[in-house]
Scaffold this active site. Structure first.
Site, PDB file in Angstrom:
ATOM      1  N   TRP A   1      17.831 -24.911  41.119  1.00 35.68           N
ATOM      2  CA  TRP A   1      18.965 -25.831  40.949  1.00 35.68           C
ATOM      3  C   TRP A   1      20.236 -25.018  41.140  1.00 35.68           C
ATOM      4  O   TRP A   1      20.426 -23.984  40.509  1.00 35.68           O
ATOM      5  CB  TRP A   1      18.902 -26.434  39.539  1.00 35.68           C
ATOM      6  CG  TRP A   1      19.990 -27.398  39.211  1.00 35.68           C
ATOM      7  CD1 TRP A   1      20.393 -28.469  39.938  1.00 35.68           C
ATOM      8  CD2 TRP A   1      20.801 -27.388  38.026  1.00 35.68           C
ATOM      9  NE1 TRP A   1      21.411 -29.131  39.294  1.00 35.68           N
ATOM     10  CE2 TRP A   1      21.680 -28.493  38.121  1.00 35.68           C
ATOM     11  CE3 TRP A   1      20.873 -26.561  36.907  1.00 35.68           C
ATOM     12  CZ2 TRP A   1      22.615 -28.784  37.142  1.00 35.68           C
ATOM     13  CZ3 TRP A   1      21.799 -26.859  35.927  1.00 35.68           C
ATOM     14  CH2 TRP A   1      22.653 -27.950  36.043  1.00 35.68           C
TER      15      TRP A   1
ATOM     16  N   ASP B   1      14.172 -24.093  31.466  1.00 34.70           N
ATOM     17  CA  ASP B   1      15.015 -25.249  31.721  1.00 34.70           C
ATOM     18  C   ASP B   1      14.091 -26.453  31.812  1.00 34.70           C
ATOM     19  O   ASP B   1      13.266 -26.551  32.719  1.00 34.70           O
ATOM     20  CB  ASP B   1      15.791 -25.062  33.027  1.00 34.70           C
ATOM     21  CG  ASP B   1      16.834 -26.154  33.256  1.00 34.70           C
ATOM     22  OD1 ASP B   1      16.857 -27.126  32.470  1.00 34.70           O
ATOM     23  OD2 ASP B   1      17.611 -26.039  34.222  1.00 34.70           O
TER      24      ASP B   1
ATOM     25  N   LYS C   1      17.315 -37.670  32.409  1.00 37.73           N
ATOM     26  CA  LYS C   1      16.294 -38.323  33.216  1.00 37.73           C
ATOM     27  C   LYS C   1      15.347 -39.157  32.369  1.00 37.73           C
ATOM     28  O   LYS C   1      15.139 -40.351  32.627  1.00 37.73           O
ATOM     29  CB  LYS C   1      15.498 -37.288  34.006  1.00 37.73           C
ATOM     30  CG  LYS C   1      16.080 -36.927  35.363  1.00 37.73           C
ATOM     31  CD  LYS C   1      17.338 -36.115  35.265  1.00 37.73           C
ATOM     32  CE  LYS C   1      17.825 -35.679  36.637  1.00 37.73           C
ATOM     33  NZ  LYS C   1      19.032 -34.832  36.536  1.00 37.73           N
TER      34      LYS C   1
END
Length: 407
Positions: free
Chosen positions: A133, A215, A251
């Site tokens: 990311w 993460d 999410k």
């Protein structure tokens, strides 16, 4: 003379620039495969029913007020989030050597923890997967780390994990380096290590005295199973690691703009919790003072209510199954069109994103000719695919790789 005359134009953030270009496009059949947010089969954003229910309950609760939260956030939220990640029977939970900190989504958790590691523990080097990311590098460098290094991850030839390269790079990492690991649904590739590979990664990290920093942006959202998606983090804790894990509820709760996150901290000695918390308090105080309440109240309300918690798990199973179905449908359509190349990786990988294997030239061609907006790296968001547009996307990929072979 202006104080700002020497300011240079900053580079645009690709995914947001892509979304703007998509919104400005008047082409009828345009498709947005760049956005990292869930979409329904009709291509619409979805507010989860449990979120609506929680908001109504909170709005009708006259005991709530708008006072400041504690600096480290809402304890009912952070405790529930930490236990959701680790499990009620996790040794760190049972031995009271873990705690959570409410943060400004997963990005805030990364930043708070990175600043603690750099400023309090004096860490200088961090490692991130190639690719990762894109914000990982910016967050850690801004927090005070001196050097970011890559460990190999993606093998474009096999469209899978470069495990040998990953292990070699970790073996060569200097002691005490911080290693960013994606807990599940690796962003951007969608390619995760297997259970046995995670065990080997843990062994090397322990042997080299490295610090694991997970993460976790997609727990439950990846496979539909909260336990399965947290298995790597839980394994590391069971192996005796001290670690950090940044959690996002953007999410899996659909709370993208509420910025709800948690930083789970696992220590080996419960006596160290008080001094560690005190230093985190100073980090947060100097950054944003304390977090907002609304999103955290929603998540806490659901996680602490058994009926809503079960409903929420149904929601994430529905979201993940739709994404899995679109992976299958895209692969089948590409194969039906006899598209050059092997597309089996589309169903072997997991989560919101997938590396298609398209080159930068091919990806830009998809945007310019077919109005299919995707990152130049070839990453696409599976959420942007619908039963209505998947054939159009597959035909565009077929035309692209046929007319512009990837050499």
């Amino acid at each position: 003379m202006s104080w700002f005359s020497e300011v240079q134009q900053g580079s645009p953030v690709e995914v947001f620039a892509l979304t703007k270009a998509y919104n400005d496009d008047i082409f009828e059949n345009k498709v947005n495969l760049g956005v990292g947010a869930y979409r329904t089969a009709e291509g619409k954003p979805w507010v989860l029913p449990v979120v609506r229910a929680a908001e109504k309950a909170l709005a009708n609760d006259d005991t709530l007020n708008k006072e400041y939260l504690p600096i480290l956030g809402m304890e009912s939220f952070s405790t529930a989030a930490t236990r959701m990640l680790l499990g009620e029977d996790n040794p760190a939970v049972l031995q009271n050597r873990t705690f959570g900190i409410q943060t400004l989504s997963g990005t805030g958790a990364l930043r708070v923890a990175a600043e603690f590691l750099a400023q309090v523990l004096g860490k200088k080097i961090f490692y991130y997967s190639n690719p990762t990311w894109e914000n990982h590098k910016l967050v850690f460098k801004t927090a005070g780390f001196e050097e970011g290094r890559e460990y190999r991850y993606w093998n474009n030839a096999t469209r899978g994990l470069d495990f040998d390269g990953l292990i070699e790079d970790l073996r060569n990492a200097p002691e005490h380096s911080v290693i960013i690991l994606h807990a599940c649904a690796h962003n951007p590739t969608g390619c995760d290590p297997s259970t046995s590979q995670w065990a080997e990664i843990a062994e090397v990290i322990k042997e080299r005295r490295l610090f694991p920093f997970f993460d976790c942006a997609y727990q439950g959202f990846a496979s539909g199973d909260l336990v399965k998606d947290a298995s790597a983090v839980r394994y590391f804790v069971q192996q005796g690691f001290e670690l950090f894990c940044a959690q996002s509820f953007a999410k899996n709760f659909g709370l993208y703009n509420e910025r709800v996150g948690n930083l789970t901290v696992v220590l080996n000695n419960p006596d160290l919790i008080a001094p560690v918390k005190s230093q985190f308090t100073l980090v947060v105080r100097g950054m944003y003072s304390n977090p907002p309440s609304h999103g955290a109240r929603i998540v806490a309300h659901v996680l602490n209510n058994p009926e809503l918690y079960n409903q929420w798990q149904d929601h994430i199973r529905n979201m993940s199954s739709r994404i899995i179905h679109m992976r299958k449908q895209l692969r089948e359509t590409l194969e039906h069109l006899r598209t050059p190349g092997d597309w089996s990786h589309l169903t072997q990988h997991i989560g919101m994103f997938s590396y298609t294997g398209l080159s930068e030239v091919q990806s830009l061609h998809m945007v310019k000719k077919h109005h299919i907006y995707m990152l130049k790296s070839g990453r696409i968001s599976m959420c942007g695919l619908t039963p209505q547009n998947v054939e159009y996307v597959a035909k565009a990929i077929n035309e692209t790789v046929s007319s512009l072979p990837n050499n």
